[in-house]
Design a protein around this motif. Structure first.
Motif, PDB file in Angstrom:
ATOM      1  N   TYR A   1       0.838  -1.194   0.000  1.00  0.00           N
ATOM      2  CA  TYR A   1       0.000   0.000   0.000  1.00  0.00           C
ATOM      3  C   TYR A   1       0.878   1.250   0.000  1.00  0.00           C
ATOM      4  O   TYR A   1       1.844   1.350   0.754  1.00  0.00           O
ATOM      5  CB  TYR A   1      -0.927   0.020   1.219  1.00  0.00           C
ATOM      6  CG  TYR A   1      -1.867   1.206   1.220  1.00  0.00           C
ATOM      7  CD1 TYR A   1      -2.908   1.283   0.307  1.00  0.00           C
ATOM      8  CD2 TYR A   1      -1.682   2.258   2.106  1.00  0.00           C
ATOM      9  CE1 TYR A   1      -3.764   2.370   0.288  1.00  0.00           C
ATOM     10  CE2 TYR A   1      -2.527   3.351   2.103  1.00  0.00           C
ATOM     11  CZ  TYR A   1      -3.572   3.408   1.186  1.00  0.00           C
ATOM     12  OH  TYR A   1      -4.411   4.496   1.166  1.00  0.00           O
ATOM     13  N   GLY A   2       0.530   2.191  -0.861  1.00  0.00           N
ATOM     14  CA  GLY A   2       1.321   3.404  -1.006  1.00  0.00           C
ATOM     15  C   GLY A   2       2.405   3.310  -2.058  1.00  0.00           C
ATOM     16  O   GLY A   2       3.103   4.294  -2.321  1.00  0.00           O
TER      17      GLY A   2
ATOM     18  N   ARG B   1      -7.575   9.409  -7.852  1.00  0.00           N
ATOM     19  CA  ARG B   1      -7.009   9.329  -6.508  1.00  0.00           C
ATOM     20  C   ARG B   1      -8.103   9.385  -5.438  1.00  0.00           C
ATOM     21  O   ARG B   1      -9.187   9.921  -5.664  1.00  0.00           O
ATOM     22  CB  ARG B   1      -6.003  10.462  -6.295  1.00  0.00           C
ATOM     23  CG  ARG B   1      -4.856  10.451  -7.302  1.00  0.00           C
ATOM     24  CD  ARG B   1      -3.861  11.564  -7.040  1.00  0.00           C
ATOM     25  NE  ARG B   1      -2.827  11.606  -8.079  1.00  0.00           N
ATOM     26  CZ  ARG B   1      -1.733  10.855  -8.067  1.00  0.00           C
ATOM     27  NH1 ARG B   1      -1.522  10.020  -7.055  1.00  0.00           N
ATOM     28  NH2 ARG B   1      -0.838  10.925  -9.060  1.00  0.00           N
ATOM     29  N   TYR B   2      -7.771   8.826  -4.280  1.00  0.00           N
ATOM     30  CA  TYR B   2      -8.680   8.912  -3.145  1.00  0.00           C
ATOM     31  C   TYR B   2      -8.757  10.365  -2.661  1.00  0.00           C
ATOM     32  O   TYR B   2      -7.760  11.101  -2.683  1.00  0.00           O
ATOM     33  CB  TYR B   2      -8.198   8.033  -1.997  1.00  0.00           C
ATOM     34  CG  TYR B   2      -8.360   6.552  -2.243  1.00  0.00           C
ATOM     35  CD1 TYR B   2      -9.599   5.940  -2.110  1.00  0.00           C
ATOM     36  CD2 TYR B   2      -7.263   5.766  -2.595  1.00  0.00           C
ATOM     37  CE1 TYR B   2      -9.744   4.574  -2.321  1.00  0.00           C
ATOM     38  CE2 TYR B   2      -7.398   4.398  -2.818  1.00  0.00           C
ATOM     39  CZ  TYR B   2      -8.651   3.818  -2.681  1.00  0.00           C
ATOM     40  OH  TYR B   2      -8.797   2.464  -2.904  1.00  0.00           O
TER      41      TYR B   2
ATOM     42  N   PRO C   1     -10.230  13.245   0.465  1.00  0.00           N
ATOM     43  CA  PRO C   1      -9.920  13.421   1.889  1.00  0.00           C
ATOM     44  C   PRO C   1     -10.833  12.642   2.832  1.00  0.00           C
ATOM     45  O   PRO C   1     -10.493  12.463   3.997  1.00  0.00           O
ATOM     46  CB  PRO C   1     -10.097  14.927   2.092  1.00  0.00           C
ATOM     47  CG  PRO C   1     -11.051  15.343   1.013  1.00  0.00           C
ATOM     48  CD  PRO C   1     -10.756  14.459  -0.157  1.00  0.00           C
TER      49      PRO C   1
ATOM     50  N   ALA D   1     -11.337   7.357   4.211  1.00  0.00           N
ATOM     51  CA  ALA D   1     -10.577   6.517   5.144  1.00  0.00           C
ATOM     52  C   ALA D   1     -11.106   5.078   5.088  1.00  0.00           C
ATOM     53  O   ALA D   1     -12.300   4.862   4.849  1.00  0.00           O
ATOM     54  CB  ALA D   1     -10.702   7.077   6.558  1.00  0.00           C
ATOM     55  N   PRO D   2     -10.202   4.101   5.292  1.00  0.00           N
ATOM     56  CA  PRO D   2      -8.817   4.231   5.765  1.00  0.00           C
ATOM     57  C   PRO D   2      -7.810   4.621   4.682  1.00  0.00           C
ATOM     58  O   PRO D   2      -6.622   4.719   4.968  1.00  0.00           O
ATOM     59  CB  PRO D   2      -8.517   2.826   6.287  1.00  0.00           C
ATOM     60  CG  PRO D   2      -9.307   1.925   5.403  1.00  0.00           C
ATOM     61  CD  PRO D   2     -10.581   2.667   5.129  1.00  0.00           C
ATOM     62  N   ASP D   3      -8.275   4.798   3.441  1.00  0.00           N
ATOM     63  CA  ASP D   3      -7.329   5.182   2.396  1.00  0.00           C
ATOM     64  C   ASP D   3      -6.923   6.644   2.550  1.00  0.00           C
ATOM     65  O   ASP D   3      -7.733   7.511   2.910  1.00  0.00           O
ATOM     66  CB  ASP D   3      -7.949   4.946   1.018  1.00  0.00           C
ATOM     67  CG  ASP D   3      -7.986   3.471   0.680  1.00  0.00           C
ATOM     68  OD1 ASP D   3      -6.906   2.900   0.452  1.00  0.00           O
ATOM     69  OD2 ASP D   3      -9.082   2.883   0.674  1.00  0.00           O
ATOM     70  N   ARG D   4      -5.655   6.911   2.293  1.00  0.00           N
ATOM     71  CA  ARG D   4      -5.109   8.251   2.440  1.00  0.00           C
ATOM     72  C   ARG D   4      -5.378   9.082   1.190  1.00  0.00           C
ATOM     73  O   ARG D   4      -5.317   8.572   0.063  1.00  0.00           O
ATOM     74  CB  ARG D   4      -3.601   8.183   2.715  1.00  0.00           C
ATOM     75  CG  ARG D   4      -3.212   7.367   3.941  1.00  0.00           C
ATOM     76  CD  ARG D   4      -1.773   7.637   4.364  1.00  0.00           C
ATOM     77  NE  ARG D   4      -0.799   7.349   3.322  1.00  0.00           N
ATOM     78  CZ  ARG D   4      -0.217   6.153   3.153  1.00  0.00           C
ATOM     79  NH1 ARG D   4      -0.521   5.144   3.968  1.00  0.00           N
ATOM     80  NH2 ARG D   4       0.679   5.962   2.207  1.00  0.00           N
ATOM     81  N   GLU D   5      -5.632  10.329   1.420  1.00  0.00           N
ATOM     82  CA  GLU D   5      -5.854  11.232   0.292  1.00  0.00           C
ATOM     83  C   GLU D   5      -4.635  11.211  -0.635  1.00  0.00           C
ATOM     84  O   GLU D   5      -3.489  11.265  -0.189  1.00  0.00           O
ATOM     85  CB  GLU D   5      -6.097  12.652   0.795  1.00  0.00           C
ATOM     86  CG  GLU D   5      -6.399  13.650  -0.309  1.00  0.00           C
ATOM     87  CD  GLU D   5      -6.683  15.043   0.221  1.00  0.00           C
ATOM     88  OE1 GLU D   5      -6.993  15.929  -0.602  1.00  0.00           O
ATOM     89  OE2 GLU D   5      -6.595  15.240   1.453  1.00  0.00           O
TER      90      GLU D   5
ATOM     91  N   MET E   1      -3.704   8.705  -2.565  1.00  0.00           N
ATOM     92  CA  MET E   1      -3.358   7.352  -2.986  1.00  0.00           C
ATOM     93  C   MET E   1      -4.196   6.973  -4.217  1.00  0.00           C
ATOM     94  O   MET E   1      -5.221   7.586  -4.505  1.00  0.00           O
ATOM     95  CB  MET E   1      -3.593   6.350  -1.855  1.00  0.00           C
ATOM     96  CG  MET E   1      -2.699   6.553  -0.632  1.00  0.00           C
ATOM     97  SD  MET E   1      -0.920   6.313  -0.952  1.00  0.00           S
ATOM     98  CE  MET E   1      -0.372   8.015  -1.133  1.00  0.00           C
TER      99      MET E   1
ATOM    100  N   ALA F   1      -6.238   0.382   1.510  1.00  0.00           N
ATOM    101  CA  ALA F   1      -5.725   0.288   2.876  1.00  0.00           C
ATOM    102  C   ALA F   1      -6.540  -0.654   3.747  1.00  0.00           C
ATOM    103  O   ALA F   1      -6.163  -0.926   4.884  1.00  0.00           O
ATOM    104  CB  ALA F   1      -5.703   1.676   3.521  1.00  0.00           C
TER     105      ALA F   1
END
Length: 297
Positions: A148-149, A172-173, A175, A178-182, A184, A203
């Motif tokens: 991940y990342g 992209r994800y 804000p 979650a749980p995925d980061r903005e 990603m 994530a």
């Protein structure tokens, strides 16, 4: 096998390669078996190797023992032009399988479902945005866990290794996902050797990851090509065997001479036997040695 397809997905089964290939060919329109060969006296015993095309997209499968179990970290997205075709293929692939996402309408598709079929292979069926489009199959890689990342890094890495490659649209994800980061990668499309691929990362916790159940065969015309891909991709020395390697993300590749398919399809039993016994001890394939073993007799 389609000569224009340089990268061919390879499916590993315990004993079901012929059965699975026959099932897929009967399920996808415009599909056919190409060749079935048995490799004798391998460390896994006698192994069936099957080449087939689904709607013009080439695959290969092998029965080589219970060493790998397929999972959804690599799946195949199937774009279909009508809802009726989506529903028909879903009915076939879901019979005896497991639904990962129900077949219904989603914000990203009017008709979509994700299923793991009875052989363990995962398919994402979706209605194409263009009703005039033909059925299209695209491999999809899911970066999870320790990967991940790393999806964006992987996009640049793969497109640097392969010719005729490019990165397409990246979604992209945001804000609030979650749980995925903005920032990603929610979904990215890319091209390797004129072939389309999809990549995403998640994530959420998953109990699986990349393994040898689904690998990618790279058909090489020369030893120089074999050397190039081997040097660029191999990152796990202990995984190197019989043309197989693992890259830095755990994805399995097979760097093979393009002529190998023709050898297996047209060779006499004694030629295939010599070829098999020659490549079994190899890590990286030696094209001259393989051709010499095939020709000797």
């Amino acid at each position: 096998m389609s000569t224009s397809q340089k990268i061919v997905p390879h499916l590993w089964f315990d004993k079901e390669a012929v059965e699975a290939a026959t099932f897929y060919v009967s399920s996808f329109p415009g599909s056919h078996l190409i060749n079935a060969t048995t490799l004798r006296d391998t460390p896994s015993g006698d192994c069936d190797v099957v080449s087939f095309e689904l709607a013009g997209y080439a695959f290969q499968a092998i029965s080589a023992g219970p060493f790998f179990t397929p999972n959804p970290s690599i799946s195949f997205i199937v774009y279909l032009p009508t809802s009726a075709q989506v529903d028909t293929l879903w009915s076939r692939l879901s019979d005896g399988g497991e639904t990962l996402m129900p077949l219904e309408s989603y914000p990203f598709s009017a008709r979509y479902g994700w299923v793991q079929d009875r052989f363990g292979i995962s398919w994402q069926l979706t209605l194409s945005e263009h009703s005039s489009a033909s059925l299209t199959i695209i491999p999809a890689l899911l970066f999870i866990g320790d990967n991940y990342g790393k999806a964006e890094e992987a996009l640049h890495f793969y497109t640097s290794v392969f010719n005729a490659s490019k990165i397409g649209e990246i979604r992209r994800y945001g804000p609030d996902q979650a749980p995925d980061r903005e920032g990603m990668i929610l979904l990215a499309d890319f091209v390797l050797e004129h072939q389309s691929f999809i990549m995403s990362e998640s994530a959420f916790p998953h109990e699986f990851g990349f393994n040898g159940a689904i690998s990618f065969m790279v058909n090489c015309e020369t030893q120089k090509e074999i050397d190039h891909y081997w040097e660029c991709l191999s990152a796990v020395p202990e995984a190197e065997q019989c043309g197989w390697l693992k890259d830095r993300y755990g994805v399995s590749w097979q760097i093979v001479p393009a002529v190998m398919e023709e050898m297996l399809r047209h060779g006499a039993p004694e030629q295939i036997a010599r070829l098999t016994q020659t490549f079994l001890p190899m890590k990286k394939f030696d094209l001259d040695a393989l051709q010499s073993a095939y020709a000797t007799g």
